[in-house]
Design a protein around this motif. Structure first.
Motif, short mmCIF file in Angstrom:
data_model
loop_
_atom_site.label_atom_id
_atom_site.label_comp_id
_atom_site.label_asym_id
_atom_site.label_seq_id
_atom_site.Cartn_x
_atom_site.Cartn_y
_atom_site.Cartn_z
N SER A 11 0.84 -1.21 0.00
CA SER A 11 0.00 0.00 0.00
C SER A 11 0.87 1.26 0.00
O SER A 11 1.93 1.30 0.64
N ARG A 12 0.40 2.27 -0.74
CA ARG A 12 1.12 3.55 -0.76
C ARG A 12 0.34 4.63 -0.02
O ARG A 12 0.69 5.81 -0.10
N GLU A 13 -0.71 4.23 0.65
CA GLU A 13 -1.55 5.22 1.34
C GLU A 13 -0.77 5.97 2.41
O GLU A 13 0.20 5.43 2.97
N GLN A 14 -1.24 7.17 2.70
CA GLN A 14 -0.59 7.97 3.74
C GLN A 14 -0.48 7.16 5.04
O GLN A 14 -1.46 6.56 5.48
N TRP A 38 4.80 4.71 2.28
CA TRP A 38 4.69 6.17 2.39
C TRP A 38 5.73 6.69 3.39
O TRP A 38 6.39 7.71 3.16
N LEU A 39 5.87 5.96 4.51
CA LEU A 39 6.85 6.36 5.52
C LEU A 39 8.28 6.29 4.96
O LEU A 39 9.12 7.14 5.23
N MET A 40 8.52 5.26 4.15
CA MET A 40 9.85 5.14 3.55
C MET A 40 10.14 6.34 2.65
O MET A 40 11.27 6.84 2.60
N TRP A 41 9.13 6.79 1.96
CA TRP A 41 9.28 7.97 1.09
C TRP A 41 9.68 9.19 1.93
O TRP A 41 10.55 9.97 1.55
N GLN A 42 9.06 9.33 3.12
CA GLN A 42 9.45 10.45 4.00
C GLN A 42 10.91 10.28 4.42
O GLN A 42 11.69 11.23 4.41
#
Ligand code: URA
Length: 233
Positions: A206-209, A214-218
């Motif tokens: 999942s890529r949801e917030q 998503w956390l990895m992206w941050q």
């Protein structure tokens, strides 16, 4: 100035830049985990790999095809530490070349980093644990001297710890990765950041917030920012 004083000008032993020569016979190092790996044992990754390829400091050596020492830029500011080689890594002698590695490359590329130029990638243990199980504490300890030598030789400013095994193996921190990921831990002039292991992200697509991806992206953006700060002084 006397000749002796002139020579002393080049003695860096008090500055921490020079490391004392090892006091043990280096050829004994791969044979038993009771023989220490003193700082300064290795002068190159190739020299270390030669030891790892014939290492029996733990039982993992009995099943390996190749020791997977690491790859990337040995002058990189970023080092990434994984858990241990999987099947493809064992067969090829290269770290993170399976599906986890493909995802890792994409994560790095998302902030314009490449493993060839910007990162040195290695693992807590250099030999594949059977069935890809988590390395034991004893296995990680037996291999730790190699990892510390890699850190000494590469001298990275940023060390990314992928998953709980890397966090515990290198810093002795036993907290779950979900609790500590994304936080900078400053030790000995280096910035460590625990991040999710790519294999965990593959299991949680999942890529949801708020999702792991998503956390990895941050987190990877925070890494990019820290690198830019370091490089721009
Ligand atoms: N490949 C590696 O080299 N290390 C890991 O931790 C996972 C896959």
């Amino acid at each position: 100035m006397s000749a002796e004083n002139q020579i002393n000008l080049f003695d860096l032993s008090d500055s921490g830049a020079a490391v004392a020569a090892p006091k043990v016979d280096p050829d004994l190092i791969p044979t038993s985990a009771t023989i220490p790996i003193p700082p300064g044992t290795y002068h190159s990754m190739e020299e270390m790999k030669a030891h790892c390829d014939r290492c029996f400091r733990c039982d993992l050596g009995h099943n390996r095809t190749h020791a997977v020492v690491g790859e990337g830029n040995v002058h990189a500011q970023i080092m990434l530490v994984g858990e241990g080689p999987g099947q493809t890594e064992d067969e090829t002698g290269r770290p993170f070349v399976g599906r986890s590695g493909e995802l890792l490359d994409k994560i790095l590329a998302s902030v314009k980093l490449t493993r060839e130029r910007d990162v040195f990638i290695c693992n807590v243990v250099k030999c594949r644990p059977p069935e890809n199980r988590t390395p034991t504490t004893d296995e990680a300890e037996a291999c730790k001297g190699y990892l510390l030598e890699q850190i000494r030789m590469i001298d990275p400013k940023i060390i990314l710890l992928t998953g709980a095994t890397a966090l515990k193996g290198l810093l002795g921190i036993k907290q779950g990765i979900t609790k500590v990921r994304g936080q900078w831990i400053e030790r000995d002039g280096r910035f460590y950041m625990p991040i999710f292991h790519p294999a965990y992200l593959l299991r949680n697509p999942s890529r949801e917030q708020g999702s792991p991806k998503w956390l990895m992206w941050q987190d990877i953006q925070a890494v990019r920012k820290k690198l830019d700060e370091i490089q721009n002084g």
